[in-house]
Design a protein around this motif. Structure first.
Motif, short mmCIF file in Angstrom:
data_model
loop_
_atom_site.label_atom_id
_atom_site.label_comp_id
_atom_site.label_asym_id
_atom_site.label_seq_id
_atom_site.Cartn_x
_atom_site.Cartn_y
_atom_site.Cartn_z
N MET A 99 0.85 -1.17 0.00
CA MET A 99 0.00 0.00 0.00
C MET A 99 0.90 1.24 0.00
O MET A 99 1.79 1.37 0.82
CB MET A 99 -0.90 -0.02 1.25
N SER A 100 0.64 2.14 -0.89
CA SER A 100 1.47 3.33 -0.99
C SER A 100 0.95 4.42 -0.06
O SER A 100 -0.10 4.29 0.59
CB SER A 100 1.44 3.84 -2.44
N TRP A 101 1.73 5.51 0.03
CA TRP A 101 1.37 6.62 0.91
C TRP A 101 0.02 7.22 0.53
O TRP A 101 -0.77 7.60 1.38
CB TRP A 101 2.46 7.68 0.87
N SER A 102 -0.27 7.31 -0.77
CA SER A 102 -1.54 7.91 -1.21
C SER A 102 -2.74 7.06 -0.79
O SER A 102 -3.83 7.58 -0.60
CB SER A 102 -1.53 8.10 -2.74
N GLY A 103 -2.54 5.77 -0.62
CA GLY A 103 -3.63 4.91 -0.16
C GLY A 103 -3.73 4.86 1.35
O GLY A 103 -4.81 4.65 1.91
N LEU A 104 -2.62 5.07 2.03
CA LEU A 104 -2.58 4.98 3.49
C LEU A 104 -2.98 6.30 4.16
O LEU A 104 -3.52 6.30 5.27
CB LEU A 104 -1.17 4.57 3.91
N ARG A 105 -2.74 7.41 3.49
CA ARG A 105 -2.97 8.72 4.09
C ARG A 105 -4.43 8.94 4.52
O ARG A 105 -4.67 9.39 5.65
CB ARG A 105 -2.53 9.81 3.12
N PRO A 106 -5.43 8.65 3.71
CA PRO A 106 -6.81 8.87 4.16
C PRO A 106 -7.19 8.03 5.38
O PRO A 106 -7.91 8.51 6.26
CB PRO A 106 -7.66 8.47 2.95
N ILE A 107 -6.68 6.82 5.45
CA ILE A 107 -6.97 5.97 6.60
C ILE A 107 -6.35 6.56 7.87
O ILE A 107 -7.00 6.61 8.92
CB ILE A 107 -6.45 4.53 6.34
N LEU A 108 -5.11 7.02 7.76
CA LEU A 108 -4.45 7.61 8.91
C LEU A 108 -5.13 8.91 9.34
O LEU A 108 -5.26 9.18 10.54
CB LEU A 108 -2.97 7.87 8.60
N LEU A 109 -5.57 9.72 8.40
CA LEU A 109 -6.27 10.96 8.74
C LEU A 109 -7.60 10.67 9.45
O LEU A 109 -7.95 11.33 10.42
CB LEU A 109 -6.52 11.80 7.49
N ARG A 110 -8.32 9.68 8.98
CA ARG A 110 -9.58 9.32 9.63
C ARG A 110 -9.35 8.75 11.02
O ARG A 110 -10.06 9.08 11.97
CB ARG A 110 -10.36 8.31 8.78
N LEU A 111 -8.31 7.94 11.17
CA LEU A 111 -7.96 7.38 12.47
C LEU A 111 -7.55 8.49 13.43
O LEU A 111 -7.97 8.50 14.60
CB LEU A 111 -6.83 6.37 12.32
N HIS A 112 -6.80 9.45 12.94
CA HIS A 112 -6.37 10.59 13.77
C HIS A 112 -7.58 11.42 14.19
O HIS A 112 -7.67 11.88 15.33
CB HIS A 112 -5.38 11.44 12.97
N PHE A 113 -8.54 11.61 13.30
CA PHE A 113 -9.76 12.36 13.62
C PHE A 113 -10.56 11.65 14.72
O PHE A 113 -10.95 12.28 15.70
CB PHE A 113 -10.61 12.51 12.36
N TYR A 114 -10.79 10.37 14.57
CA TYR A 114 -11.57 9.64 15.57
C TYR A 114 -10.84 9.54 16.90
O TYR A 114 -11.47 9.57 17.95
CB TYR A 114 -11.95 8.25 15.05
N ALA A 115 -9.53 9.41 16.86
CA ALA A 115 -8.77 9.40 18.10
C ALA A 115 -8.92 10.73 18.82
O ALA A 115 -9.07 10.78 20.04
CB ALA A 115 -7.30 9.10 17.82
N GLY A 116 -8.91 11.83 18.08
CA GLY A 116 -9.11 13.14 18.68
C GLY A 116 -10.49 13.30 19.27
O GLY A 116 -10.65 13.88 20.36
N ILE A 117 -11.49 12.79 18.60
CA ILE A 117 -12.87 12.86 19.10
C ILE A 117 -13.02 12.04 20.38
O ILE A 117 -13.70 12.45 21.32
CB ILE A 117 -13.87 12.37 18.03
N LEU A 118 -12.38 10.89 20.45
CA LEU A 118 -12.51 10.02 21.62
C LEU A 118 -11.65 10.48 22.79
O LEU A 118 -12.06 10.37 23.94
CB LEU A 118 -12.15 8.58 21.25
N ILE A 119 -10.47 10.99 22.54
CA ILE A 119 -9.54 11.35 23.60
C ILE A 119 -9.73 12.79 24.06
O ILE A 119 -9.43 13.13 25.20
CB ILE A 119 -8.08 11.12 23.11
N GLY A 120 -10.24 13.66 23.21
CA GLY A 120 -10.43 15.07 23.53
C GLY A 120 -11.19 15.32 24.82
O GLY A 120 -10.73 16.13 25.65
#
Length: 55
Positions: free
Chosen positions: A1-22
């Motif tokens: 999996m290249s960076w262009s395919g992995l980036r959206p998954i990481l951004l979504r994971l980062h968003f949900y982690a912020g919503i849960l941990i905030g």
């Protein structure tokens, strides 16, 4: 999996982690602020009990 395919998954994971941990970070910050203000609050609330009375 290249960076262009992995980036959206990481951004979504980062968003949900912020919503849960905030909220936990917010509660920790507010209670920590209240803890640091405890001596000043106690001095006002218990002023009549902390003062010695002359008879």
């Amino acid at each position: 999996m290249s960076w262009s395919g992995l980036r959206p998954i990481l951004l979504r994971l980062h968003f949900y982690a912020g919503i849960l941990i905030g909220p936990f970070l917010l509660v920790a910050a507010v209670t920590g602020l209240m803890y640091t203000a405890t001596p000043q609050i106690e001095a006002v609330v218990y002023r009549h009990e902390l003062a010695a009375r002359r008879t």
